[in-house]
Design a protein around this motif. Sequence first.
Motif, PDB file in Angstrom:
ATOM      1  N   ARG A   4       0.875  -1.220   0.159  1.00 48.34           N
ATOM      2  CA  ARG A   4      -0.130  -0.039   0.052  1.00 48.34           C
ATOM      3  C   ARG A   4       0.919   1.130  -0.084  1.00 48.34           C
ATOM      4  O   ARG A   4       1.682   1.362   0.909  1.00 48.34           O
ATOM      5  CB  ARG A   4      -0.748  -0.079   1.341  1.00 48.34           C
ATOM      6  CG  ARG A   4      -1.987   1.265   1.212  1.00 48.34           C
ATOM      7  CD  ARG A   4      -2.893   1.065   2.515  1.00 48.34           C
ATOM      8  NE  ARG A   4      -3.650   2.249   2.631  1.00 48.34           N
ATOM      9  CZ  ARG A   4      -4.145   2.595   3.615  1.00 48.34           C
ATOM     10  NH1 ARG A   4      -4.152   1.743   5.013  1.00 48.34           N
ATOM     11  NH2 ARG A   4      -4.928   3.699   3.808  1.00 48.34           N
ATOM     12  N   THR A  47      -2.060  -1.049  -3.784  1.00 43.52           N
ATOM     13  CA  THR A  47      -3.105  -0.016  -3.689  1.00 43.52           C
ATOM     14  C   THR A  47      -2.428   1.260  -3.400  1.00 43.52           C
ATOM     15  O   THR A  47      -1.476   1.339  -2.680  1.00 43.52           O
ATOM     16  CB  THR A  47      -4.047  -0.451  -2.652  1.00 43.52           C
ATOM     17  OG1 THR A  47      -5.362   0.385  -2.667  1.00 43.52           O
ATOM     18  CG2 THR A  47      -3.733  -0.966  -1.364  1.00 43.52           C
ATOM     19  N   SER A  98      -8.266   1.270  -3.435  1.00 43.07           N
ATOM     20  CA  SER A  98      -8.136   1.446  -1.973  1.00 43.07           C
ATOM     21  C   SER A  98      -9.564   1.512  -1.294  1.00 43.07           C
ATOM     22  O   SER A  98      -9.432   1.000  -0.167  1.00 43.07           O
ATOM     23  CB  SER A  98      -6.981   2.511  -1.461  1.00 43.07           C
ATOM     24  OG  SER A  98      -7.682   3.612  -2.024  1.00 43.07           O
TER      25      SER A  98
END
Length: 362
Positions: A235, A295, A338
């Motif tokens: 992420r 993401t 996300s």
Amino acid sequence: MNRTLIALALGIITALGLTGCGVQQQAVTHDEIMSQLPDKTKASLERSNDPKEIDKEFRKRFEATQKIAHNIVQQDGDTITVKHQLGTTVMPKEHKRIVVIRAEDPMIALDEPFIAASYNDKSYLYKDLVARNVQHISINDETKSINYEQVQALKPDLIIMRDSYGQGAYDALSKIAPTITVNVNKEEVALLSIAYALGVPEKGEMRLKAYYDHAKQIRIALADRMNSETTAVLRILNKEIRLYSYLRSDMTSFMAELLNIKPADMVLESELNASNHAISLERLPDLDAGYLVVTAGYGSTSSNNSNIAMERLTNMEKDDLWKNLTAVKEKHVLLVDSSLWLAHGIIAKELAMDDLYNAWGK
């Protein structure tokens, strides 16, 4: 360096926050990682993808979820009592005007009506909520503040609230109408608990079994196509890069528990660290995953600017450290939304499973 010193070094590095600050952390070998993992984690790496074995595994999971939900929701005659995180609530005999506070996913999954919730057009449930004529109520997720006057004006006869809003919110809402709370991070338990509380147990159990069937089909397809290659989830945030753990992350644990996707060694290494999953760019060469889920940004209710995270990812993609990753060279990088992957609920997880299937399971 012996295993004890390795574990101690990892803990010190993490405690100082150095994993996200450009400091090169010494790589740990696969055997060293495996020797320190909990037995539960080791067992999760040895499961079969044979359809019959998956059925056995999911049957046990269903029964365990049932047991937990029955401990939360108890019925005595026609009286249903919910013993939840923030109190004990006797369910009203009728609940035709339900207000939902961040527990929309299980309600839609159950196809149960409700009159109001808080949402915006970034939500993966937006079209469903609009189609159901669900009224919008104001909630500030940063401060966990709810517009109680707005809720009261709706004259609800039941409120279903995500328990992370805390005792104060529960106490205030309980003065308006009977209120139950659920831990939406535990999607399967939340689904069955709500179904039992609303008096529709069969609907909840059928929906949960459908969820497991969905996971089974995708698991088999991914196992067939990915050939036991390992995976990692990154992420990208405005100020850090976060590597998600195998079992302990609410965002990605479904990949391990339901889909039996194998983690890269660096992902397993993160299982040894309970506090910080930030990594530096310099550590990227150690990320030996054959497949990579990425993401960039924040959830649909966050006030953070996701555009900054996306810009950071774009710049990372130009870096040789990124270009030389195995997953990048093999074109096995999946960029996901996300706002969906950070959401909680079985619909969110089914859509995330579909993302994986559409990328690597066909």
